[in-house]
Design a protein around this motif. Structure first.
Motif, short mmCIF file in Angstrom:
data_model
loop_
_atom_site.label_atom_id
_atom_site.label_comp_id
_atom_site.label_asym_id
_atom_site.label_seq_id
_atom_site.Cartn_x
_atom_site.Cartn_y
_atom_site.Cartn_z
N PRO A 38 0.82 -1.23 0.00
CA PRO A 38 0.00 0.00 0.00
C PRO A 38 0.84 1.27 0.00
N GLU A 39 1.95 1.27 0.73
CA GLU A 39 2.81 2.45 0.76
C GLU A 39 3.53 2.65 -0.58
N VAL A 40 3.88 1.57 -1.24
CA VAL A 40 4.49 1.69 -2.57
C VAL A 40 3.53 2.39 -3.53
N ILE A 41 2.29 1.95 -3.54
CA ILE A 41 1.28 2.59 -4.40
C ILE A 41 1.12 4.05 -4.01
N ASP A 42 1.10 4.31 -2.72
CA ASP A 42 0.98 5.68 -2.21
C ASP A 42 2.10 6.58 -2.75
N ARG A 43 3.32 6.10 -2.71
CA ARG A 43 4.46 6.89 -3.17
C ARG A 43 4.41 7.11 -4.69
N LEU A 44 4.01 6.10 -5.43
CA LEU A 44 3.86 6.28 -6.88
C LEU A 44 2.83 7.36 -7.18
N LEU A 45 1.75 7.36 -6.42
CA LEU A 45 0.71 8.37 -6.63
C LEU A 45 1.19 9.77 -6.24
N GLN A 46 2.01 9.84 -5.24
CA GLN A 46 2.55 11.15 -4.85
C GLN A 46 3.36 11.76 -6.00
N VAL A 47 4.17 10.94 -6.65
CA VAL A 47 4.95 11.44 -7.79
C VAL A 47 4.02 11.91 -8.90
N TYR A 48 3.01 11.12 -9.16
CA TYR A 48 2.04 11.49 -10.20
C TYR A 48 1.39 12.83 -9.89
N VAL A 49 0.87 13.00 -8.69
CA VAL A 49 0.18 14.24 -8.33
C VAL A 49 1.13 15.44 -8.41
N ARG A 50 2.38 15.20 -8.05
CA ARG A 50 3.38 16.28 -8.07
C ARG A 50 3.77 16.67 -9.49
N GLU A 51 3.81 15.70 -10.40
CA GLU A 51 4.39 15.93 -11.73
C GLU A 51 3.36 16.04 -12.86
N ARG A 52 2.13 15.72 -12.59
CA ARG A 52 1.15 15.67 -13.69
C ARG A 52 0.84 17.06 -14.25
N THR A 53 0.45 17.07 -15.49
CA THR A 53 -0.06 18.28 -16.12
C THR A 53 -1.59 18.19 -16.14
N PRO A 54 -2.28 19.29 -16.36
CA PRO A 54 -3.75 19.24 -16.41
C PRO A 54 -4.23 18.22 -17.44
N GLU A 55 -5.23 17.47 -17.07
CA GLU A 55 -5.86 16.46 -17.94
C GLU A 55 -4.99 15.23 -18.18
N GLU A 56 -3.85 15.13 -17.51
CA GLU A 56 -2.94 13.99 -17.72
C GLU A 56 -3.28 12.87 -16.76
N ARG A 57 -3.47 11.67 -17.31
CA ARG A 57 -3.72 10.50 -16.47
C ARG A 57 -2.39 9.96 -15.92
N PHE A 58 -2.50 9.04 -14.96
CA PHE A 58 -1.30 8.46 -14.38
C PHE A 58 -0.43 7.83 -15.46
N VAL A 59 -1.05 7.07 -16.37
CA VAL A 59 -0.27 6.37 -17.39
C VAL A 59 0.43 7.36 -18.31
N ASP A 60 -0.21 8.51 -18.58
CA ASP A 60 0.42 9.52 -19.43
C ASP A 60 1.67 10.08 -18.76
N THR A 61 1.54 10.38 -17.47
CA THR A 61 2.69 10.92 -16.72
C THR A 61 3.81 9.90 -16.64
N ALA A 62 3.46 8.64 -16.37
CA ALA A 62 4.47 7.59 -16.27
C ALA A 62 5.19 7.38 -17.58
N GLN A 63 4.46 7.42 -18.68
CA GLN A 63 5.10 7.22 -19.99
C GLN A 63 5.91 8.45 -20.41
#
Length: 560
Positions: free
Chosen positions: A509-534
């Motif tokens: 659960p903490e691993v998923i939490d940390r991955l989501l933190q990076v996503y929320v920090r780095e995402r652009t508007p309208e960008e999904r998690f997979v878009d940010t990761a790619q």
């Protein structure tokens, strides 16, 4: 939907009688387990950790209410009160007694169902889009073609002992909802410039030990040649596929070994001898099959804005947003019943829920249901004006969790709790993650998300194409979990990339939490998690996840 003719009934009855005799011989020790193994697998029966598991075929995911009631009956009489819907649009029962398995098959035959070719080295259940026939973006309803493939492949004598299991998917819409790129053969309905119907043919996709996206070997195959061309593919695979090593036996390995161009050349050469044979689909034959899939007797209805009619009900509004999908007929909608309520193994349904789903299908959706490869169930034809009444009913049965396509809509195989092949448990990981993120406002803020979990490399949970994929691995006799990110299914399919060393169950659960933190920090508007990761690659995710030791009981992160 398709209904059995006299030949279907006869074939299934004779198979049950044959299987009943085989079971009795096994119980009498006249057959060894090694001798019985291929016989039971041909009838969908696996020997799992605690009991036998029976996998029942649901062709292209389509069910009648009577068939769903039969599943409820099987769950009550022969199992422990529930069934598990799978990523191949089938259902599995995990607590079956060998001596009762022929009786189950006999009961199934009364509602035109069976378990034939749900296992073994043969062509498995053909899968398709769960919204086939009603999707607004559909070119052609693919179900008649899936039915032709089912009839052709069942008991095909030439392909009953392939080098390895073989999976086919067909999609008839602009958006791929059948994950065709990760199938041995993936067919996409297309039209040429003249308006003729045909198929784009992909071959050699798959997950497992060697995840590969399929390669296009024909951009346009006229629909009348569907069977002859697939037979050509199967013949090349059956001749050259490896039989000395089951881990190298899938068609994707053959394609990689000989190259796409050479494989295509051999298929085309084989096809030359098959063109014009009796397996060429005539217009009359296709019309006969298509007649089984005629549109229902839809009413002429005005569009109804259910959200506006109940604007003061936030819970209903959230459910409409996630679980209700567009329909090609005005005034109707498709509804996804979520089998992902927190606290319940993903894909599981009780006998009471299955009876209930059958009843509401009769009252709201022409008596039909669809199983999705995301392990949910669809009512495809609901009047928009009845959505609120339906929601109130399914909410009381635990089927209205508004999480379709969100983080907690987790795809998950049965894993080590049941499967004898699994290296690690899957269900407890799904449960711990779902509990950690069981906050509906947070889930909607994170947006579209695919989290897939497999208990072993066979990838029944499709972890390779999860935006986050979790794979159970064995490390010195202990259960650990490898994490990948950036996978995707659909029109932009991708295989996820492993971020680094594996984690314990308690850390997940903490691993998923940390991955989501990076996503929320780095995402652009309208960008999904997979878009940010790619876009970013694994580096920033890996750095943050491994930056400090993960403590299992870590506090939940604060999200911007």
């Amino acid at each position: 939907m398709y209904q059995y003719d006299q030949y279907d009934h006869l074939i299934v009855r004779e198979r049950i009688a044959q299987y009943r005799d085989q079971v009795q011989r096994r119980l009498n020790d006249e057959l060894s387990e090694a001798e019985f193994l291929p016989l039971r697998l041909q009838n969908g029966l696996y020997n799992q950790r605690h009991a036998y598991m029976l996998r029942i075929a649901v062709p292209y995911g389509l069910l009648s209410s009577a068939q769903m009631r039969m599943f409820a009956h099987i769950a009550r009489k022969y199992d422990r009160g529930y069934g598990h819907f799978t990523t191949r649009q089938n259902i599995q029962f995990n607590w079956i007694k060998l001596e009762e398995s022929p009786d189950i098959l006999a009961d199934l035959a009364t509602v035109e169902m069976h378990a034939i070719q749900t296992s073994g080295n043969c062509i498995r259940n053909v899968t398709s889009d769960e919204f086939a026939g009603v999707a607004a973006d559909e070119i052609v309803d693919p179900r008649p073609y899936a039915e032709v493939l089912r009839q052709w492949s069942t008991f095909h004598p030439e392909f009953a002992a392939l080098p390895r299991k073989f999976k086919v998917a067909i999609n008839g819409a602009l958006e791929d909802r059948a994950a065709i790129a990760v199938h041995d053969i993936g067919l996409t309905v297309v039209k040429n410039d003249a308006g003729d119907i045909g198929f784009k043919v992909m071959v050699g996709g798959g997950m497992g030990r060697t995840p590969i996206l399929g390669s296009v070997i024909r951009e346009f195959l006229p629909r009348e040649h569907m069977l002859t061309y697939i037979e050509a593919i199967m013949r090349v695979y059956n001749l050259h596929g490896r039989r000395d090593n089951k881990y190298k036996a899938r068609i994707k390995i053959l394609l990689k070994a000989v190259g796409v161009e050479e494989f295509t050349r051999q298929v085309e050469a084989e096809w030359e001898d098959l063109k014009g044979t009796e397996q060429t689909l005539t217009l009359e034959e296709m019309e006969r099959i298509i007649a089984y899939f005629q549109p229902h007797d839809y009413k002429t209805l005005p569009a109804f804005d259910a959200a506006a009619a109940h604007a003061d009900n936030k819970a209903f509004g959230l459910w409409l947003k996630r679980n209700v999908k567009p329909h090609k007929v005005p005034g109707y909608a498709a509804v996804v019943l979520s089998l992902k309520k927190t606290g319940v193994p993903p894909g599981d349904a009780t006998d009471a829920q299955m009876d209930f789903m059958a009843n509401i299908a009769d009252r709201y959706s022409f008596g039909e249901l669809r199983v999705t490869h995301e392990q949910n169930v669809v009512l495809a034809d609901v009047e928009q004006s009845q959505l609120f009444a339906l929601w109130e009913e399914i909410k009381a049965q635990g089927l209205a969790t508004p999480n379709i396509g969100l983080l907690t809509d987790i795809i998950c195989c049965p894993g080590g709790d049941f499967c004898s092949l699994a290296n690690a448990k899957s269900i407890p990981i799904a449960e711990s993650i779902a509990q950690r993120f069981d906050r509906i406002d947070f889930l909607h803020d994170i947006g579209d998300f695919e989290l897939n979990i497999s208990g072993c490399i066979n990838a029944c949970g499709h972890h390779h194409v999860g935006n986050i994929g979790v794979l159970g691995v064995d490390k010195d006799g202990s259960e650990w979990y490898q994490v990948s990110i950036g996978g995707a299914q659909g029109n932009n399919s991708a295989i996820g990339k492993i971020i680094g060393p594996s984690f314990s169950a308690a850390q997940m659960p903490e691993v998923i939490d940390r991955l989501l933190q990076v996503y929320v920090r780095e995402r652009t508007p309208e960008e999904r998690f997979v878009d940010t990761a790619q876009r970013l690659g694994i580096a920033p995710f890996k750095e943050f996840v491994y930056a400090t030791p993960i403590v299992a009981e870590a506090e939940e992160a604060e999200y911007a």
